[in-house]
Design a protein around this motif. Structure first.
Motif, PDB file in Angstrom:
ATOM      1  N   LEU A  65     -47.125 -78.998 -12.458  1.00  0.00           N
ATOM      2  CA  LEU A  65     -48.367 -78.294 -12.157  1.00  0.00           C
ATOM      3  C   LEU A  65     -48.772 -77.341 -13.287  1.00  0.00           C
ATOM      4  N   ASN A  69     -52.299 -77.626 -15.029  1.00  0.00           N
ATOM      5  CA  ASN A  69     -53.172 -76.452 -15.037  1.00  0.00           C
ATOM      6  C   ASN A  69     -53.698 -76.186 -16.454  1.00  0.00           C
ATOM      7  N   TRP A  72     -56.467 -78.732 -17.169  1.00  0.00           N
ATOM      8  CA  TRP A  72     -57.696 -78.323 -16.470  1.00  0.00           C
ATOM      9  C   TRP A  72     -58.345 -77.138 -17.191  1.00  0.00           C
ATOM     10  N   GLN A  73     -57.492 -76.175 -17.626  1.00  0.00           N
ATOM     11  CA  GLN A  73     -58.007 -74.987 -18.311  1.00  0.00           C
ATOM     12  C   GLN A  73     -58.703 -75.382 -19.614  1.00  0.00           C
ATOM     13  N   PHE A 100     -54.535 -87.994 -14.103  1.00  0.00           N
ATOM     14  CA  PHE A 100     -54.706 -87.186 -12.892  1.00  0.00           C
ATOM     15  C   PHE A 100     -55.650 -86.012 -13.146  1.00  0.00           C
ATOM     16  N   ALA A 131     -50.145 -89.212 -11.847  1.00  0.00           N
ATOM     17  CA  ALA A 131     -49.282 -88.313 -11.060  1.00  0.00           C
ATOM     18  C   ALA A 131     -48.673 -87.189 -11.878  1.00  0.00           C
ATOM     19  N   PHE A 134     -43.338 -82.788  -8.530  1.00  0.00           N
ATOM     20  CA  PHE A 134     -43.463 -81.575  -7.713  1.00  0.00           C
ATOM     21  C   PHE A 134     -42.078 -81.202  -7.222  1.00  0.00           C
ATOM     22  N   ASN A 135     -41.689 -79.962  -7.468  1.00  0.00           N
ATOM     23  CA  ASN A 135     -40.314 -79.525  -7.152  1.00  0.00           C
ATOM     24  C   ASN A 135     -39.278 -80.492  -7.728  1.00  0.00           C
ATOM     25  N   ASN A 139     -43.527 -87.786  -9.297  1.00  0.00           N
ATOM     26  CA  ASN A 139     -44.812 -88.360  -8.886  1.00  0.00           C
ATOM     27  C   ASN A 139     -45.196 -88.082  -7.438  1.00  0.00           C
ATOM     28  N   GLN A 140     -44.889 -86.877  -6.972  1.00  0.00           N
ATOM     29  CA  GLN A 140     -45.202 -86.533  -5.582  1.00  0.00           C
ATOM     30  C   GLN A 140     -46.687 -86.260  -5.382  1.00  0.00           C
ATOM     31  N   ILE A 141     -47.356 -85.864  -6.451  1.00  0.00           N
ATOM     32  CA  ILE A 141     -48.776 -85.554  -6.359  1.00  0.00           C
ATOM     33  C   ILE A 141     -49.513 -86.453  -7.339  1.00  0.00           C
ATOM     34  N   GLY A 142     -50.509 -87.163  -6.852  1.00  0.00           N
ATOM     35  CA  GLY A 142     -51.207 -88.074  -7.751  1.00  0.00           C
ATOM     36  C   GLY A 142     -52.282 -88.865  -7.051  1.00  0.00           C
TER      37      GLY A 142
ATOM     38  N   LEU B  65     -55.818 -72.844  -6.470  1.00  0.00           N
ATOM     39  CA  LEU B  65     -54.602 -73.594  -6.754  1.00  0.00           C
ATOM     40  C   LEU B  65     -53.392 -73.029  -6.013  1.00  0.00           C
ATOM     41  N   PHE B  76     -44.202 -81.100   1.380  1.00  0.00           N
ATOM     42  CA  PHE B  76     -42.917 -81.389   0.736  1.00  0.00           C
ATOM     43  C   PHE B  76     -41.763 -81.034   1.674  1.00  0.00           C
ATOM     44  N   THR B 104     -54.147 -86.263  -2.459  1.00  0.00           N
ATOM     45  CA  THR B 104     -53.319 -86.300  -3.658  1.00  0.00           C
ATOM     46  C   THR B 104     -51.822 -86.276  -3.336  1.00  0.00           C
ATOM     47  N   TRP B 105     -51.472 -86.094  -2.070  1.00  0.00           N
ATOM     48  CA  TRP B 105     -50.051 -86.071  -1.704  1.00  0.00           C
ATOM     49  C   TRP B 105     -49.507 -87.499  -1.701  1.00  0.00           C
ATOM     50  N   LYS B 106     -48.508 -87.764  -2.505  1.00  0.00           N
ATOM     51  CA  LYS B 106     -47.955 -89.116  -2.646  1.00  0.00           C
ATOM     52  C   LYS B 106     -49.059 -90.146  -2.938  1.00  0.00           C
ATOM     53  N   ARG B 107     -49.983 -89.757  -3.769  1.00  0.00           N
ATOM     54  CA  ARG B 107     -51.149 -90.583  -4.115  1.00  0.00           C
ATOM     55  C   ARG B 107     -52.024 -90.920  -2.905  1.00  0.00           C
ATOM     56  N   PHE B 134     -61.807 -73.171  -9.338  1.00  0.00           N
ATOM     57  CA  PHE B 134     -60.933 -73.001 -10.505  1.00  0.00           C
ATOM     58  C   PHE B 134     -61.535 -71.903 -11.375  1.00  0.00           C
TER      59      PHE B 134
END
Lengths: 344, 344
Positions: A65, A69, A72-73, A100, A131, A134-135, A139-142, B65, B76, B104-107, B134
């Motif tokens: 993340l 970030n 994105w910035q 992503f 993706a 996450f933690n 690829n948990q977020i995508g 965010l 999670f 976006t969680w797990k695509r 943002f």
């Protein structure tokens, strides 16, 4: 839903067309690709020098993340409009993150991928998966979002270190195992992984196999799951060993174990299981999952796998070399059993 | 690509069907909806008590965010699988964030919306836009992703404070102005905004107008941009006044100014411009954009508007009451001019 793929001269032409048609173009690179790949891109097309570039740190540990970030910035500071294009010049990690970031910036700007590693050219850049981790879980977020184009320049691969070739070649072997026995045989004829650079058509064929599978099932409802062959365990090995074992090597070990599971469940002949074991060892040596880690160390890291159903793990296994079956239930007991019944 | 909409009894049935069919269901609420809306949901269906809920803080300042990260962290920790459903019980802000977190969680897991404010029921929950802010700029990060269902319970609106009604009613007036003159006339017959609660069919009609527009242009390529009427300036007012002016009031002022721009550019008759000015003042009083802020204070906040082209701002203007035209170029000079030529 898939992205069009272009190689070498065709890729140069496609790049030129994009430079001519988008009102704003940005380029995402990392410290490696800025040094080794960006000059080659500048040689291909002088206009690319005018593109604003943004450099992110390399490595799986930065696929998170925080880096997202920053991207994105960057887009924010550039006032990137909806009609912008983001070019992603890098390996699978960079392409995943850049895709992503673009797909979520102002509810989606276009992005194009220029994969720079064997892994990315033969596999990761194809199929529209984007993706971040996450933690520390991969690829948990995508999102599933295709690039507008994917551009392959074979020359980019010549500066790669050996370990990058080892990593990407693992996915090429996988493509043979899950859907093309002849391709597996052709790869087996190579004397060493390094020789792949003299056979670019084999790399291209790997991308085409991936494209064929993902175009039939873009959102991974069923068929596409065969691409996870070796990865359910492979990802867990990567997590459990905190990155000491590379993705490619982890996938090789995951495929050895998944072939063993296929055999133990009566799906795969002992002959094919042996061919696979020897075919992988030929290029990757005798190191295997059983010497890398215990079942007890591995199992906790399988909990978060996103293809997991509630009661059991969801695996892709092999029926024979060149044919895989997704969505098979594998229990903790099944996994412990292959440690107890290791091949001699 | 749009989400099916269900009202009251039909919404209860749809909720029941979802509870029966998803193996894992989570509910996102905020401190307000937990207190005022969750009990009503429990009354509708006893099974909802078994759903794991997660509560986020309210307000535009938390649409960021950090809160998104908390929602992902919740999913999670719950080990939310791909076949999970996230129910979003809240206003537009919560629905926007919950939708983005789910998509976006797990695509991408499924999400359903249960809008609890007039703004969300009449407008925000329809059309598949998800987002977070943002750097204090609204909705810079997000996606187009339809909910699997959107459930409207009119009873939820009865506990709303007056300012929430004022906010939502602004979007209902907008729907009349941009696409339905008869609907605008019906709204004008109300004596006060509060009376809308006795006319739920007018709220439903607002949702249906929005659904009709967004279903023709889900990804906002053209037609859908008419929904931005009053919002290009409205968002800038919100940002420039640091939230002192609510979204609804800002949109009212943005619509007054956009009607004025339409008149100044020769598109809208002076008669219609006057009707709009008076029709908005009837419910919102004489406060207007010209007394709220100067052009010089406002313009910097227009820079980041995501529908902005490179050289000019992209506006939706009116041809008459009930008909809007998107994608019109408006310059800084045009905007300054309406401050100089204010209506008397």
């Amino acid at each position: 839903m898939n992205s069009p793929l272009y190689w070498d001269n065709e890729a140069s032409d496609a790049l030129q067309r994009m430079l001519d048609s988008y009102p704003a173009i940005y380029l995402l690179c990392d410290t490696n690709t800025k040094k080794h790949c960006l000059p080659l891109l500048y040689n291909i097309c002088s206009k690319t020098r005018k593109i604003t570039t943004f450099c992110i740190p390399t490595g799986e540990k930065n696929k998170n993340l925080t880096t997202l970030n920053h991207i994105w910035q960057f887009l924010f500071e550039q006032k990137a409009i909806r009609k912008s294009l983001l070019l992603c010049l890098g390996g699978g990690i960079l392409c995943d993150m850049g895709g992503f970031a673009a797909a979520t910036w102002k509810r989606g700007i276009d992005f194009a991928l220029i994969p720079t590693t064997l892994m990315a050219q033969a596999d990761a850049a194809i199929g529209g998966k984007t993706a971040i981790n996450f933690n520390q879980v991969k690829n948990q977020i995508g999102l599933f979002q295709p690039a507008v184009s994917t551009l392959f320049f074979t020359d980019l691969l010549h500066s790669l270190p050996q370990k990058e070739l080892r990593s990407g070649f693992a996915e090429m072997l996988k493509h043979g195992l899950i859907s093309d026995a002849k391709y597996w045989d052709r790869l087996q004829k190579l004397n060493s992984i390094d020789n792949i650079l003299q056979e670019p058509q084999l790399i291209r064929q790997s991308a085409v196999i991936k494209q064929k599978i993902t175009s039939q099932d873009f959102k991974e409802q069923n068929l596409r799951l065969i691409l996870n062959f070796g990865h359910t365990l492979g990802h867990a090995i990567e997590s459990a060993t905190k990155g000491r074992i590379s993705h490619g090597e982890a996938v090789i070990q995951g495929m050895q174990a998944a072939a063993r599971l296929s055999f133990e469940k009566g799906m795969l002949s002992s002959d094919d299981e042996k061919k696979i074991r020897e075919g992988l060892s030929k290029f990757y040596g005798k190191n295997n999952i059983f010497t890398s880690i215990s079942a007890a160390q591995l199992l906790p890291y399988l909990q978060h796998d996103k293809k997991r159903d509630n009661s059991s793990f969801n695996f892709t296994l092999l029926k024979k070399i060149g044919e895989a079956k997704p969505n098979l239930h594998v229990s903790e007991g099944d996994i412990r059993k292959i440690w107890d019944n290791q091949p001699q």
